[in-house]
Design a protein around this motif. Structure first.
Motif, short mmCIF file in Angstrom:
data_model
loop_
_atom_site.label_atom_id
_atom_site.label_comp_id
_atom_site.label_asym_id
_atom_site.label_seq_id
_atom_site.Cartn_x
_atom_site.Cartn_y
_atom_site.Cartn_z
N ILE A 111 1.49 7.39 -6.20
CA ILE A 111 0.36 8.29 -6.47
C ILE A 111 0.69 9.71 -5.96
N TYR A 112 1.33 9.77 -4.80
CA TYR A 112 1.62 11.07 -4.19
C TYR A 112 2.88 11.72 -4.75
N ASP A 113 3.52 11.06 -5.72
CA ASP A 113 4.76 11.62 -6.25
C ASP A 113 4.42 12.71 -7.26
N LYS A 114 3.91 13.80 -6.78
CA LYS A 114 3.45 14.87 -7.66
C LYS A 114 3.43 16.17 -6.86
N LYS A 115 3.85 17.22 -7.47
CA LYS A 115 3.80 18.53 -6.78
C LYS A 115 2.84 19.43 -7.53
N LEU A 116 2.31 20.39 -6.82
CA LEU A 116 1.38 21.34 -7.42
C LEU A 116 2.12 22.18 -8.47
N ASN A 117 1.45 22.46 -9.57
CA ASN A 117 2.02 23.30 -10.62
C ASN A 117 2.38 24.68 -10.05
N LYS A 118 3.66 25.05 -10.15
CA LYS A 118 4.12 26.32 -9.57
C LYS A 118 3.47 27.52 -10.23
N LYS A 119 3.03 27.34 -11.47
CA LYS A 119 2.41 28.46 -12.19
C LYS A 119 1.10 28.91 -11.53
N LYS A 139 -3.29 20.01 6.10
CA LYS A 139 -2.32 19.61 5.09
C LYS A 139 -1.95 18.14 5.21
N SER A 140 -1.61 17.56 4.07
CA SER A 140 -1.13 16.18 4.07
C SER A 140 0.04 16.11 3.11
N SER A 141 1.16 15.66 3.63
CA SER A 141 2.35 15.68 2.78
C SER A 141 2.65 14.30 2.21
N GLY A 142 1.67 13.42 2.30
CA GLY A 142 1.86 12.11 1.68
C GLY A 142 2.58 11.13 2.58
N ILE A 143 3.39 10.24 1.98
CA ILE A 143 3.98 9.11 2.70
C ILE A 143 5.34 9.45 3.29
N LYS A 144 5.48 9.16 4.58
CA LYS A 144 6.80 9.26 5.21
C LYS A 144 7.04 7.94 5.90
N GLY A 145 8.12 7.26 5.53
CA GLY A 145 8.32 5.90 6.03
C GLY A 145 7.17 5.10 5.43
N ASN A 146 6.47 4.34 6.26
CA ASN A 146 5.29 3.67 5.75
C ASN A 146 4.03 4.27 6.34
N TYR A 147 4.12 5.55 6.66
CA TYR A 147 2.98 6.22 7.26
C TYR A 147 2.47 7.32 6.36
N ILE A 148 1.14 7.42 6.30
CA ILE A 148 0.52 8.52 5.59
C ILE A 148 0.06 9.50 6.68
N SER A 149 0.34 10.78 6.50
CA SER A 149 0.06 11.68 7.62
C SER A 149 -0.73 12.91 7.19
N PHE A 193 -1.98 14.73 -7.22
CA PHE A 193 -1.79 13.28 -7.33
C PHE A 193 -1.26 13.00 -8.73
N ASP A 194 -0.59 11.91 -8.88
CA ASP A 194 -0.11 11.55 -10.19
C ASP A 194 -1.17 10.70 -10.89
N THR A 195 -1.81 11.26 -11.87
CA THR A 195 -2.94 10.57 -12.52
C THR A 195 -2.51 9.22 -13.10
N GLU A 196 -1.36 9.20 -13.77
CA GLU A 196 -0.92 7.96 -14.41
C GLU A 196 -0.72 6.85 -13.36
N SER A 197 -0.02 7.20 -12.27
CA SER A 197 0.20 6.19 -11.22
C SER A 197 -1.12 5.80 -10.57
N LYS A 221 0.84 -1.20 0.00
CA LYS A 221 0.00 0.00 0.00
C LYS A 221 0.88 1.25 0.00
N ALA A 222 1.92 1.25 0.86
CA ALA A 222 2.79 2.41 0.95
C ALA A 222 3.44 2.68 -0.40
N ASP A 223 3.82 1.62 -1.07
CA ASP A 223 4.47 1.75 -2.37
C ASP A 223 3.50 2.37 -3.39
N ALA A 224 2.26 1.86 -3.38
CA ALA A 224 1.23 2.37 -4.30
C ALA A 224 0.97 3.85 -4.03
N TYR A 225 0.77 4.18 -2.75
CA TYR A 225 0.46 5.57 -2.42
C TYR A 225 1.68 6.48 -2.66
#
Lengths: 634, 225
Positions: A357-365, A595-605, A383-387, A350-354
């Motif tokens: 998915i969370y490997d995406k940053k907001l468009n700076k523009k 705010k949620s910064s995604g996965i750290k270790g195997n934890y979603i926070s 979120f990364d749509t493709e993932s 699950k951590a790997d999947a998320y």
């Protein structure tokens, strides 16, 4: 050498007192949930003296004084140790569920005075422990250091098994032709005795309260009571005339309660007297602790809890929450903020999947279109749509373990049909939604006028309505499909096109005007034409502050709300008599962030932060004042 | 799904800013012989933006939001039911889903037929109400009466609603118009107003007053013979 020994002894001693004060070691290792609150930190933020004189404190103290006939001037008079941690925990067994509180005491004599004379008379001493059973389901036990409160509820299905039920003398009434006969009272004695034999009940002298024959109580001391009738009446309708069935039913229920009471007594004494393996052996629980947190919460693996509640025949669906681990949260309050941080553990898959998915940053523009000084609120996600499209079938196949092959096949089929890369080009997966303003808008409505002879004529009138202005944006590397869709709307006369801007005007299906602009790989959608026109012309001036910039760029999901900016724009006059109060409430509130910064270790926070306004001393006092204001607004 | 939730949050935020008020209009036209017609109109046009926003959601405050089709079906069902009622004919209805105005109109042989009709409708929609007005027309005396007695039940039921639901009624209006072929010589309800040609009578009041028993809609209208 002697000095070293002295130091060692001293540190050991300090360590020992620390353990003695902290009651966490009394929480069983198998507890499913634990919550704690540090009263010393609480009373640092809101002093005991202040609490005693506050409205809430007075209400509480007056109530206690009235109930007990005493005169309580302060919370310290209750005998509770106010410089330690109070714990709650929940434990589930196959037969009974326990909700328990562990409260450190400073003066047990003061605490005992909280009970009125009648109740106090029922307190029994057993060695160093004093016991009070207020009903078959609640039990108080205390010694000089701590108070233990337990509430037990029997799992109804435990007695559904006829073999188990008969061990305790409980019968299934639905199969009995003549459900009530005089042998029922014998059954009570049998049961109580068998309960005693089965659980090896220690000798206690807890008094029974229920109208069970005296002989029973004397024969089996320590079994706290067949409870009084009102307990069982809560779960069944009150009959006008008590039939034999309802009488037998009540007795069966009373019997179950008496068994539960016996279990509870044994369980509670064990907690108080013995040193059992505690929750402190659980690393996931230890992770939830932070010495700076005012309160904390921990819950065991979601899958473990979920399957614990599943009836046996549904066990094949038992993997619903597989991969989701324990949950923990902490509450912090200081001079500037109130913060709640939460985490959920995930397994590797699950951590790997998320993580993908969370490997995406907001468009700076997006950032140059944010006006921090007047913004009411925003919401963003990345979120990364493709993932996401690729990982979703995997997440599902874990969930439906029994059907994993079918789900896997389905996932492959979806992958075959969908071109994840192409979709991810159209919708990249990041979006920002801003509530920028509140604007009054003229709105028409239909009503009637009546002539001098009261004949009715239809008429259209106008009124002003205040609407929020929303500006949404999402990234797209391929806007062809969107353009095609909008052009289709133009051909169907649903969409207007002028100066690069597509406009949909409000209708029954769409309560607001919506203007769409495709520019620089961003799809803009806004309710305010001026905003969209300025974005198109490149004259839109944003003024993003540093704090919000950081919030948006460092997190995968955020929410922000500024009550003050809302108050400044709110049409108080339109809102009737509550307008003033709501306006005041918003004016006294600080900003709120999530705010949620995604996965750290195997934890979603995730983290929720509320700013404390400058005129407030600290977060706790701020919330108490907000609570008072909100109560007035009701 | 996530995006849908965002949309609902936006809609909810938006609907907070819209005002909610509506009007209910009851018109009765009486012939000399006791026959007549009635039009009941419910006009939510002033709240149309709010309703449009609500109708995009599945549910609000725990109530399911009916779709356009469901509302139309209910209206059709009511029309069919009314057509079967004794003394009632010519039942028609209109529903405007742009302005959110609906009406139902029908003819009656005798105004007392309306009393049965109201009772049947309330039963169909399982509304417990003891204080619905009853109508009567005495041909010989040329006297029209609307009897209405306030019962506390309505207030009790209303008070059980949550505050946010009560607010829907706070700005709601009720208008009653009675039209006759002959002139009115006297009428008992002093809150009602008579028309210039003296053949119609109007009464306008706030629905909260009706719920709280602060307004009375009873009236005895004496017509010239």
């Amino acid at each position: 050498m002697r000095r070293v020994l002295q130091l060692l002894t001293l540190s050991l001693f300090t360590g020992y007192t620390a353990v003695a004060q902290d009651l966490a070691h009394k929480i069983p290792e198998k507890a499913l949930a634990v919550a704690s609150i540090k009263s010393d930190q609480l009373f640092q933020l809101f002093s005991i003296g202040e609490f005693d004189t506050s409205a809430l404190g007075k209400l509480l103290l007056d109530g206690v004084s009235k109930r007990t006939g005493g005169d309580y001037k302060g919370i310290e008079d209750a005998g509770i140790n106010l410089s330690s941690t109070i714990y709650y925990y929940y434990q589930k067994t196959d037969s009974i569920n326990y909700n328990c509180l562990l409260i450190p005491l400073s003066d047990p004599r003061k605490f005992e005075k909280l009970f009125n004379d009648t109740t106090r008379a029922k307190i029994k001493q057993q060695g160093e422990i004093r016991v009070l059973a207020t009903s078959g389901k609640n039990l108080f036990m205390w010694n000089n250091e701590m108070l233990y409160v337990a509430h037990g509820s029997v799992n109804t299905y435990f007695f559904h098994d006829s073999l188990t039920a008969s061990r305790y003398g409980i019968r299934d009434l639905s199969y009995i032709d003549n459900p009530y006969d005089e042998t029922v009272s014998d059954a009570i004695i049998d049961t109580v005795e068998s309960a005693d034999a089965t659980i090896d009940m220690p000798e206690t002298t807890v008094e029974t309260e229920a109208p069970v024959a005296e002989a029973v109580t004397e024969e089996v001391p320590g079994i706290p009571a067949v409870p009084e009738a009102p307990e069982s009446e809560e779960t069944m309708p009150t009959p006008v005339v008590e039939t034999e069935y309802t009488r037998a039913y009540k007795e069966q229920e009373a019997l179950k309660d008496s068994v539960a009471a016996a279990w509870m007594a044994t369980y509670s004494l064990d907690i108080l007297n013995k040193s059992n393996p505690s929750i402190l052996n659980n690393p996931a629980y230890l992770r939830s602790l932070d010495k700076n947190a005012l309160g904390s919460f921990w819950m065991a693996d979601l899958q473990r809890i979920y399957s614990g509640y599943l009836p046996y025949n549904f066990l094949k669906y038992g993997n619903m929450l597989k991969g989701y681990g324990s949950v923990n949260a902490r509450l912090y309050m200081d001079k500037e903020h109130m913060r709640i941080t939460g985490e959920m553990a995930l397994d590797e898959d699950k951590a790997d999947a998320y993580r993908k998915i969370y490997d995406k940053k907001l468009n700076k523009k997006f950032l140059k279109y944010i006006k921090s000084d007047s913004l009411i609120g925003f919401m963003s996600y990345a979120f990364d749509t493709e993932s996401y499209l690729k990982e979703l079938p995997k997440i599902f196949s874990q969930t439906y373990g029994t059907f994993s092959e079918e789900i896997d096949l389905g996932g492959d089929l979806i992958s075959l049909l969908l071109d994840e890369k192409a979709i991810a080009k159209v919708v990249k997966g990041d979006a920002l939604i801003l509530m920028t303003n509140l604007t009054p808008r003229e709105s028409t409505y239909q009503t009637y006028v009546y002539d001098e002879n009261y004949e009715r004529r239809d008429t259209t009138q106008t009124k002003m309505e205040t609407l929020p202005d929303i500006l949404c944006m999402f990234s797209s590397d391929d806007t062809h499909l969107i353009e095609k869709l909008l052009k289709y709307g133009i051909s169907k006369h649903k969409v207007l096109f002028a100066n690069n801007i597509y406009s949909l005007y409000h209708s029954t299906k769409n309560p607001f005007n919506l203007h769409i602009l495709l520019k620089d790989g961003i799809v803009f959608m806004g309710t305010s034409l001026t905003d969209i026109e300025q974005i198109n012309a490149g004259t839109y001036k944003g003024n993003l502050n540093k704090q919000q910039k950081e919030l948006l760029l460092k997190n995968n999901m955020t929410m922000f709300f500024s009550p003050k900016n809302l108050r400044d724009k709110m049409p108080v006059a339109e809102m009737g008599n509550k307008g003033e109060t709501i306006s005041k409430l918003l004016g006294n509130s600080g900003n709120v962030y999530l705010k949620s910064s995604g996965i750290k270790g195997n934890y979603i926070s995730a983290e929720l932060i509320a700013d404390v306004p400058n005129n407030q001393e600290n977060a706790l006092k701020y919330f108490i004042s907000l609570f008072n204001d909100a109560t007035k607004a009701r | 799904m996530f995006k849908n939730k965002l949309f609902v949050i936006l809609l909810l935020t938006i609907s907070v800013f819209f005002t909610s008020c509506f009007e209910v209009i009851e018109e009765i036209t009486m012939g000399k012989d006791g026959t007549g017609s009635m039009i009941l109109t419910v006009n939510f046009s002033q709240s149309k933006n709010r309703i449009a926003a609500i109708m995009l959601m599945d549910s609000i405050h725990g109530y399911k939001v009916p779709g356009k089709q469901e509302i139309q079906q209910e209206i059709d069902k009511t029309v069919a039911q009314l057509s079967r009622m004794p003394g009632i004919s010519n039942v028609k209805s209109t529903a405007d889903f742009t302005n959110f105005v609906a009406d139902i109109r029908f003819s009656f042989k005798d105004v007392s037929d309306v009393n049965h009709l109201a009772k049947a409708l309330l039963e169909q929609y399982k509304v417990k109400s003891t204080n619905i007005p009853t109508y009567n027309y005495n041909k010989e005396e040329a006297r029209f009466t609307r009897d209405y007695s306030y019962s506390n039940d309505v207030k009790v039921q209303f008070n059980q609603l949550k505050n946010r639901d009560k607010e829907i009624f706070s700005a709601a209006a009720y208008i009653s118009i009675l039209r006759f072929e002959t002139t009115i010589t006297s009428y008992s309800n002093k809150l009602a107003r008579i028309s210039k040609n003296q053949q119609a009578i109007i009464q306008r009041l706030a629905i909260p007053d009706l719920i709280n028993g602060q307004a009375n809609i009873s009236n005895q209208v004496q017509l010239s013979k």
